[in-house]
Design a protein around this motif. Structure first.
Motif: not given
Length: 278
Positions: A119-120, A122-124, A127-128, A211-212
């Motif tokens: 999840l980390f 994925y967000q970093m 998403v970017s 997630f990645t």
């Protein structure tokens, strides 16, 4: 009194033996089931053809290539950082407060759930960047492998005799050179063993890749795109009602298990070979 102690000792030994047999029995049952289900689909096309559609014929070539690429990239990222960090903890940080803080954080990272790391990343990254990618999957695997390599490197370097370091320093050799030329040479096999164990640790990770890297039905060697990989393919195919996908899932699980078994055996054989040569 003596008879009571003997009885307690026998009971304790029996409980230990029972627990050992229980663990071994579960392991044997898992391996037997994998061999029974997975060997049926172990044919050459498994390594040469990409994943098929439902009820179609095919293999796991794209998933195998994707897994090898992301695992390799992840270890290439984690190994230099992990070895250098472990070296600093053992050679320079030692008992300082900074080193203790890093050890504490490293322990937390080692026990962190892999889905949280997924999840980390994925967000970093996802998403970017706006899309899933093999790079994101490799970074997630590198973060999981990093604490294992740091701890192993530090523990290995602590085993280097103090006299060896003092002998090098007594000749006027710089400290960094003593570490590189003497300490690394003395415990290099142990450090490599730690890296091999970290490879085995990340080879079967599924949650962070969901997630990645996500997954792909196509063969790709471009890490900028979503990449097929064995763990996610096994997860998706095992949940499917398609019998051909179920068979591929069993065969893929067998491949991962054999690869992890090979790495674990290799990590134990290497130190023995080193001892025989020395």
């Amino acid at each position: 009194m003596i008879a009571t102690r003997k009885v307690k000792n026998l009971v304790f030994k029996g409980l230990c033996l029972g627990a050992t047999l229980l663990g071994l029995g579960i392991l044997v049952l898992i391996l037997f089931t994998l061999l029974q289900k997975g060997l049926a689909g172990l044919h050459w096309s498994l390594f040469t053809e990409s994943t098929p559609g439902p009820d179609g014929e095919g293999g796991l070539a794209n998933a195998i290539v994707g897994s090898l690429m992301m695992t390799g990239l992840g270890i290439l990222m984690a190994a230099p950082v992990g070895v250098l960090a472990g070296t600093w903890l053992a050679e320079y940080g030692q008992d300082s407060k900074t080193a203790d803080s890093i050890r504490f954080l490293n322990g937390m990272l080692m026990s962190a759930p892999s889905i949280l790391i997924g999840l980390f990343v994925y967000q970093m990254m996802v998403v970017s960047m706006g899309h899933f990618s093999g790079w994101a999957g490799a970074v997630a695997l590198a973060i999981i492998a990093l604490p294992v390599i740091i701890s192993t490197t530090e523990e290995m370097l602590k085993l280097v005799p103090r006299n060896l370091r003092e002998a090098g320093a007594g000749l006027g050799t710089p400290r960094w050179k003593v570490t590189v030329k003497l300490s690394y040479k003395a415990v290099g096999t142990g450090i490599i063993t730690g890296i091999l164990l970290s490879v085995a640790r990340i080879s079967g990770e599924t949650a962070p890749l969901l997630f990645t890297a996500l997954n792909s039905s196509f063969m790709t060697t471009n890490p900028n795109e979503p990449m097929a990989n064995l763990p996610v393919t096994i997860y998706q195919f095992a949940m499917s009602p398609s019998e051909s996908w179920n068979q591929l899932a069993w065969s893929g699980a067998l491949l991962i298990t054999m690869a992890i078994l090979f790495l674990n055996v290799l990590s134990r054989v290497l130190p023995q070979l080193k001892k025989r040569r020395s």
